[in-house]
Design an enzyme around this catalytic site. Structure first.
Site, mmCIF file in Angstrom:
data_model
loop_
_atom_site.group_PDB
_atom_site.id
_atom_site.type_symbol
_atom_site.label_atom_id
_atom_site.label_comp_id
_atom_site.label_asym_id
_atom_site.label_seq_id
_atom_site.Cartn_x
_atom_site.Cartn_y
_atom_site.Cartn_z
ATOM 1 N N LYS A 1 40.119 41.541 43.154
ATOM 2 C CA LYS A 1 40.740 42.113 41.953
ATOM 3 C C LYS A 1 39.835 43.132 41.252
ATOM 4 C CE LYS A 1 44.308 39.070 41.335
ATOM 5 N NZ LYS A 1 45.700 39.443 41.049
ATOM 6 N N GLN B 1 41.468 38.224 48.448
ATOM 7 C CA GLN B 1 41.743 37.192 47.442
ATOM 8 C C GLN B 1 41.987 35.817 48.084
ATOM 9 O OE1 GLN B 1 45.227 38.159 45.091
ATOM 10 N NE2 GLN B 1 45.069 36.340 43.819
ATOM 11 N N THR C 1 51.313 39.186 36.241
ATOM 12 C CA THR C 1 52.463 39.844 36.852
ATOM 13 C C THR C 1 53.753 39.404 36.181
ATOM 14 O OG1 THR C 1 51.282 39.795 38.941
ATOM 15 C CG2 THR C 1 53.647 40.238 39.050
ATOM 16 N N ASP D 1 42.894 38.287 32.281
ATOM 17 C CA ASP D 1 44.220 38.425 32.877
ATOM 18 C C ASP D 1 44.911 37.063 32.920
ATOM 19 O OD1 ASP D 1 46.360 39.705 33.970
ATOM 20 O OD2 ASP D 1 45.559 39.738 36.011
ATOM 21 N N GLU E 1 52.085 44.570 35.024
ATOM 22 C CA GLU E 1 51.696 43.746 33.880
ATOM 23 C C GLU E 1 51.750 44.559 32.585
ATOM 24 O OE1 GLU E 1 48.217 41.392 34.348
ATOM 25 O OE2 GLU E 1 48.464 41.145 36.514
ATOM 26 N N GLU F 1 55.334 39.042 46.344
ATOM 27 C CA GLU F 1 56.612 38.348 46.124
ATOM 28 C C GLU F 1 57.768 39.045 46.828
ATOM 29 O OE1 GLU F 1 57.355 37.034 41.875
ATOM 30 O OE2 GLU F 1 55.457 38.063 41.649
ATOM 31 N N ARG G 1 52.363 26.610 48.504
ATOM 32 C CA ARG G 1 52.622 25.166 48.344
ATOM 33 C C ARG G 1 54.120 24.967 48.187
ATOM 34 N NH1 ARG G 1 48.806 26.696 44.773
ATOM 35 N NH2 ARG G 1 50.431 26.819 43.169
ATOM 36 N N THR H 1 41.534 48.410 38.008
ATOM 37 C CA THR H 1 42.709 48.046 37.209
ATOM 38 C C THR H 1 43.119 49.311 36.468
ATOM 39 O OG1 THR H 1 41.851 45.802 36.886
ATOM 40 C CG2 THR H 1 43.595 46.516 35.402
ATOM 41 N N GLU I 1 50.150 44.872 40.787
ATOM 42 C CA GLU I 1 50.778 43.851 39.945
ATOM 43 C C GLU I 1 51.251 44.516 38.666
ATOM 44 O OE1 GLU I 1 48.121 40.471 39.484
ATOM 45 O OE2 GLU I 1 48.850 39.608 41.358
ATOM 46 N N ARG J 1 45.179 41.190 48.700
ATOM 47 C CA ARG J 1 45.616 39.809 48.944
ATOM 48 C C ARG J 1 44.809 39.107 50.025
ATOM 49 N NH1 ARG J 1 47.930 39.130 44.214
ATOM 50 N NH2 ARG J 1 49.782 40.428 43.897
ATOM 51 N N ASP K 1 47.277 45.552 37.842
ATOM 52 C CA ASP K 1 46.145 44.744 38.316
ATOM 53 C C ASP K 1 46.135 44.792 39.852
ATOM 54 O OD1 ASP K 1 44.093 42.847 38.480
ATOM 55 O OD2 ASP K 1 45.504 41.166 38.461
ATOM 56 N N TYR L 1 39.247 32.918 46.863
ATOM 57 C CA TYR L 1 39.603 32.422 45.526
ATOM 58 C C TYR L 1 39.300 30.955 45.268
ATOM 59 C CZ TYR L 1 43.944 29.830 46.525
ATOM 60 O OH TYR L 1 44.859 28.909 46.945
ATOM 61 N N TYR M 1 48.617 34.640 33.345
ATOM 62 C CA TYR M 1 49.494 34.282 34.463
ATOM 63 C C TYR M 1 50.763 33.739 33.818
ATOM 64 C CZ TYR M 1 49.971 32.255 39.268
ATOM 65 O OH TYR M 1 50.333 31.937 40.554
ATOM 66 N N HIS N 1 56.806 34.413 38.380
ATOM 67 C CA HIS N 1 55.744 34.851 39.286
ATOM 68 C C HIS N 1 54.942 33.655 39.799
ATOM 69 C CE1 HIS N 1 52.371 37.127 40.910
ATOM 70 N NE2 HIS N 1 51.550 36.497 40.117
#
Ligand code: CA
Length: 404
Positions: A237, A224, A338, A111, A185, A352, A127, A241, A183, A221, A217, A228, A113, A118
């Site tokens: 995850k 995760q 995503t 998968d 995708e 999001e 961040r 799927t 997600e 959260r 996907d 992670y 990114y 996204h």
């Protein structure tokens, strides 16, 4: 011109069952052309024996392994047969009477990114000062997903249990996820792979892609967020799927290939390709709650975006994936990550849309959602459409949440 998106210009492949053993089929409007029975019935006699044998298999892997020249021969033959109609008629079945299975044995699932929107939106939640990590604009970022839990559209998805830690808690808890997300995708299914140790050059990378499908996907959260670091996504995850059952070939999508957005900075030579192209593919997500379905309320649209907004092209994903010598095999699934756009209504997951739950959305029933509730159904759709061109649809990828 086909309105359904499953006209003669599309001809996607899938694997279906109708009482007997699984067969490869080709969708044409509301019908399925049974490729196995057609091959056994001598209808594909003009094609090489290996193509006919591959068409009679209960999965697409053998056909995928034959390579682009054979795929194009078959597509030309199918176009001729289905346009003439009469010779194909005995091998057509109503799509409504069949059960769609996974199109291929998927050995490995990676998968990516590849949507910079996204990556920026999600990065900003964690961040705010530097949402995009320094490597993002230099290479397609990915993680290795789990192939065993890939399921076809329509399969219920059980809410996962797992370990999560609330920010103000001293210790983690174990239980049903309280932040289940989807997600949006697109998946690229690999055709003939590459031998170990032999990277695929970016200019030849598209020849390795058999076709595309929709991918959801599913992501927990809370699980995760706690697990992670430092090695990336794992149990948040790997529980499920979902993919759409019809695989649309790159040949069918050819009229909708477009120049990708220019990269800044220019990529390293092994990722640079003048032939690199994006796909102008509209993607939409809808949600229904149990209450909405019970009261006959139409599905609620969560987003609408476009695959062309990806930062990295499918060819760059294949080239980067194999750049270390890693071999891809027929049936491997590479997902885009995503797909989000710059617009607020083009965000491809609830993380999001609700800003990690801080801004819940309101459904037509007055129900609110931070993340998915039991009984919610998420439906992904994809299609290509432009004035003067045939509509090409990917169909839909649906999944309903079952309680833990
Ligand atoms: Ca993903």
């Amino acid at each position: 011109m086909a309105v359904s998106g499953f006209g003669i210009e599309n001809l996607p492949y899938g694997v279906f069952r109708r009482g007997g053993p699984p067969s490869i089929g080709v969708a044409i409007e509301e019908s399925i052309f049974d490729l196995r029975r057609a091959a056994e019935g001598g209808l594909l006699a003009a094609l090489p024996p290996e193509t006919r044998e591959a068409c009679a298999m209960p999965r697409l892997n053998e056909l995928m392994s034959l390579g682009r020249r054979r795929w194009r021969e078959l597509r030309a033959q199918l176009t001729e047969l289905l346009a003439a109609r009469a010779p194909a008629e005995p091998f057509l079945l109503p799509r409504a009477d069949t059960t769609m299975l996974l199109p291929a044995d998927i050995g490995d699932y990676t998968d990516f990114y590849a949507s910079i929107h996204h990556a920026t939106n999600v990065g900003r939640l964690f961040r705010p000062d530097h949402p995009l990590l320094p490597n993002y604009r230099w290479m397609p970022i990915a993680y290795h997903g789990r192939a065993s839990s890939i399921v076809p559209s329509g399969t219920a998805v059980r809410r996962p249990r797992g370990q999560a830690k609330d920010a103000d808690a001293a210790a983690p808890r174990f239980g049903p996820s309280q932040a289940l997300d989807y997600e949006l995708e697109v998946g690229f299914l690999i055709g003939d792979g590459n031998p170990p140790g032999e990277p695929v050059p970016v200019d030849a990378a598209e020849d390795r892609i058999f076709g595309v499908c929709l991918v959801n996907d599913w992501s927990a959260r809370d699980i995760q967020a706690w697990e992670y670091q430092p090695l990336g996504p794992f149990l948040g995850k790997s529980f499920a799927t979902s993919i759409s059952p019809w695989v649309v070939t790159l040949d069918a999508l050819e009229p909708y290939r477009v120049a990708p957005a220019p990269l800044d900075p220019a990529p390293l030579p092994y990722l640079a390709s003048p032939a690199g192209r994006a796909i102008d593919l509209t993607l939409e997500v809808e949600l229904t709650s149990a209450r909405m379905r019970a009261t006959g309320i139409a599905p609620f649209r969560l987003s609408r975006g476009n695959l062309r907004d990806l930062y990295w092209t499918p060819a760059q994903m294949v080239a980067h994936h194999t750049s270390n010598g890693c071999n891809l095999r027929p049936g491997d699934l590479l997902a885009s990550g995503t797909v989000s756009g710059a617009a607020a209504d083009a965000r491809g997951c609830l993380l999001e849309i609700t800003r990690r739950g801080a801004e819940p959305l309101t459904l037509p029933t007055g129900e609110t959602r931070r993340f998915l509730e039991d009984g919610d159904e998420v439906i992904l759709r994809g299609w290509c459409e432009r004035e003067g061109l045939p509509r090409i649809a990917l169909g839909e990828c649906a999944g309903r949440i079952a309680r833990a």
